[in-house]
Write an enzyme that holds these catalytic residues in place. Structure first.
Site, PDB file in Angstrom:
ATOM      1  N   CYS A   1       0.202   2.346  -6.826  1.00 54.87           N
ATOM      2  CA  CYS A   1      -0.720   3.337  -7.391  1.00 54.87           C
ATOM      3  C   CYS A   1       0.007   4.670  -7.605  1.00 54.87           C
ATOM      4  CB  CYS A   1      -1.955   3.471  -6.507  1.00 54.87           C
ATOM      5  SG  CYS A   1      -3.356   4.253  -7.358  1.00 54.87           S
TER       6      CYS A   1
ATOM      7  N   GLU B   1      -2.864  -4.269  -0.877  1.00 54.47           N
ATOM      8  CA  GLU B   1      -3.124  -4.260   0.556  1.00 54.47           C
ATOM      9  C   GLU B   1      -4.584  -4.516   0.910  1.00 54.47           C
ATOM     10  OE1 GLU B   1      -3.167   0.168  -0.703  1.00 54.47           O
ATOM     11  OE2 GLU B   1      -2.269  -1.736  -1.321  1.00 54.47           O
TER      12      GLU B   1
ATOM     13  N   HIS C   1      -3.918  -2.123  -5.892  1.00 51.62           N
ATOM     14  CA  HIS C   1      -3.726  -2.054  -4.442  1.00 51.62           C
ATOM     15  C   HIS C   1      -3.676  -3.462  -3.852  1.00 51.62           C
ATOM     16  CE1 HIS C   1      -4.162   2.317  -3.696  1.00 51.62           C
ATOM     17  NE2 HIS C   1      -4.897   2.285  -4.797  1.00 51.62           N
TER      18      HIS C   1
END
Length: 548
Positions: free
Chosen positions: A101, A197, A195
């Site tokens: 990002c 994660e 993202h």
């Protein structure tokens, strides 16, 4: 983290950092994203050790050489006047780099000679990632190996790239982002807009695993099995053959695991101290003496200082003042007892006390640092930056780099009972911060009894292991009630129960109504001074887990 303490305990902190030299390590540089700690967890779940440091970290100050670097997201935009930037030296290490990002924007800012252009087009929520195959660039496809060519990802950004630097190629797009993932043509430098994660990115774990293991060539050897032997060896190297260690224990999983690990390393040269501060759980001291002393064989002494603590808390209602009073008083009592132990060791010919054991965990450390300096205080962490600046002891924190689930896995391997390993967290200031308002002996009685019943019923219902933390808080309000034919005007108990994996975010637990009814009925009937029960249904954030 208190700066004076860092300088004072140079020996121990240096030794603590050396865990990074025992494993292949990924360095995560944090730009202030709410998801940064999740990157850390995902990499460790892949069996690779990693550390999270502020994005302002200077490479020359690192005492380990990372195998790869990940740049996190951020609430900033790269075009902001005060936008944070990494040390340019990271790009001279010739190791793989992944930007996520904001990290993508930072990479383009660096390789585009600070001329990155952004389009103000937001993209929040789910997106479909379409992956390109660049066979002509050997390393280009490594990031998305074994990932479906069309996969769901999670976006969270208010602007995106309008162009990419010369020498970079597009390896994935979404409907709104033409540059959802890019790669350098000549170096293992990758950048993604989504993202990986978060769990909403279906194959995000695979992407991060590909980076850590396939691209950075890290060994997947980060396990608690390997940690035990290496940590014991490291503790012995720090303490030496004659030094002794003192440490406070509370009966919680963190201090217990740290104590057992220390006993494994140096035996009875470790001296555990339990300070009864008068605001512990019901029958806590007796249980700790039985578990740590009799069952686990730890060299333990108990100091009853409850009258001292309760005396200093009289009339105090501010939660931060309560924390500081308890913290400072604890240090005074503990230091006094440490001096006694030190004298006993000297008189008996044993090595003097030179080290202090603390059970600090990684979430405590993460929440206590910021790349722009200490963040606004939400509440003081009793394990981070809470010690005296002139403390004469060096600090040992064997759990400092571990998350809660890792500590529990470690405890099981050390032979600690499941009941203790899975015990819910209990704050250092104890029930004092679960009594909103003044802490008096009678308020302690009410809060203790209510909490005991609450936990007992949760266990009876078979829900204890499904809940990450549960407790009863005594509110500083009274309500009208009717008991028998009598009007009552008594206090209110608030019940709190949350589910979480890392204690940095949490959601409230959905109890079966029958269980809440039984808990409410028992507390009102058995705890004198309570006539109303409420249940807390707020998440973290915006709320914290504890009420104070």
């Amino acid at each position: 983290m208190a700066e004076p303490q860092q300088k004072k305990n140079k020996l121990t902190l240096d030794a603590q950092v050396k865990i990074s030299t025992l494993y292949d390590t990924i360095l995560i540089l944090d730009f202030g994203s709410q998801y940064s700690h999740l990157i850390t967890r995902r990499i460790r779940e892949a069996g690779v050790y990693c550390e999270l440091l502020p994005c302002t970290q200077k490479i020359k100050d690192l005492d380990f050489v990372p195998k790869g670097i990940i740049l996190s997201g951020s609430p900033y935009s790269i075009t902001d006047q005060d936008a944070p930037h990494v040390d340019p030296a990271i790009f001279e290490l010739n190791i793989p780099i992944l930007g996520i990002c904001y990290g993508l924007q930072e990479i383009c800012y660096v390789f585009g000679n600070n001329s990155t252009e952004l389009a103000r087009k937001s993209e929040y929520g789910f997106a479909k990632l379409e992956i390109n195959d660049l066979a002509e660039i050997p390393h280009a496809n490594a990031l998305f190996e074994s990932v479906e060519k069309s996969t769901q990802v999670w976006m969270s950004h208010g602007d995106h790239l309008d162009t990419i630097p010369e020498g970079f190629r597009v390896i994935a797009t979404t409907e709104s982002s033409a540059y959802a993932a890019i790669v350098s043509e000549t170096r293992p430098v990758y950048a993604i807009q989504f993202h990986p994660e978060v769990t909403h990115s279906i194959e995000g774990k695979t992407v991060l695993r590909n980076f850590a293991i396939n691209i950075c060539a890290c060994s997947a050897n980060w396990t608690m099995d390997s940690f035990i032997d290496k940590e014991i060896e490291r503790i012995r190297a720090i303490v030496g053959e004659t030094g002794s260690v003192v440490g406070a224990v509370s009966g919680g999983v963190d201090s217990t695991v740290a104590a057992v690990l220390m006993k494994r390393a140096i035996g009875d040269r470790f001296h555990a101290v339990l300070v009864d501060n008068g605001v512990m759980r019901l029958n806590e001291c007796e249980q700790v003496k039985e578990t740590l002393g009799s069952q686990l064989g730890i060299n333990l002494r108990v100091v009853d200082a409850s009258d001292i603590f309760l005396g200093k808390l009289k009339g105090v209602t501010d939660p931060e003042k309560k924390r500081k009073i308890i913290g400072n008083t604890f240090i005074e009592v503990f230091e006094t007892e440490s001096h006694k132990i030190d004298e006993e060791c000297k008189n008996s010919g044993a090595g003097k006390i030179e080290f202090l054991l603390q059970g600090t965990l990684y979430p405590d450390v993460i929440e206590s640092i910021s790349f722009k300096g200490p963040s606004a205080t939400i509440k003081s962490h009793h394990n981070v930056g809470g010690l005296l600046e002139d403390m004469r002891l060096n600090l040992i924190e064997p759990l400092r780099e571990l998350f809660k689930d890792e500590v529990r896995a470690l405890g099981t391997l050390l032979g600690i009972s499941d009941e203790l390993v899975w015990r819910h967290p209990f704050p250092g200031p104890g029930i004092a911060i679960r009594i909103l308002g003044e802490v008096t002996p009678d308020q302690v009685r009410i809060a203790r009894h209510a909490d005991y019943i609450y936990i007992e019923e949760i266990k009876k219902a078979g829900l204890y292991r499904k809940i990450s933390q549960a407790f009863a808080a005594l509110l500083p309000v009274r309500s009208v009630g009717v008991m028998g034919d009598m009007r009552t005007y008594e206090q209110v108990i608030a019940l709190r129960a949350v589910e979480t994996t890392d204690f940095m975010t949490a959601d409230w637990f959905e109890f079966p109504a029958s269980v809440l009814k039984r808990i409410s009925s028992r507390i009102i009937n058995e705890v004198e001074g309570v006539n109303r029960i409420v249940y807390d249904v707020s998440s973290k954030p915006p709320s914290t887990i504890e009420w104070e």
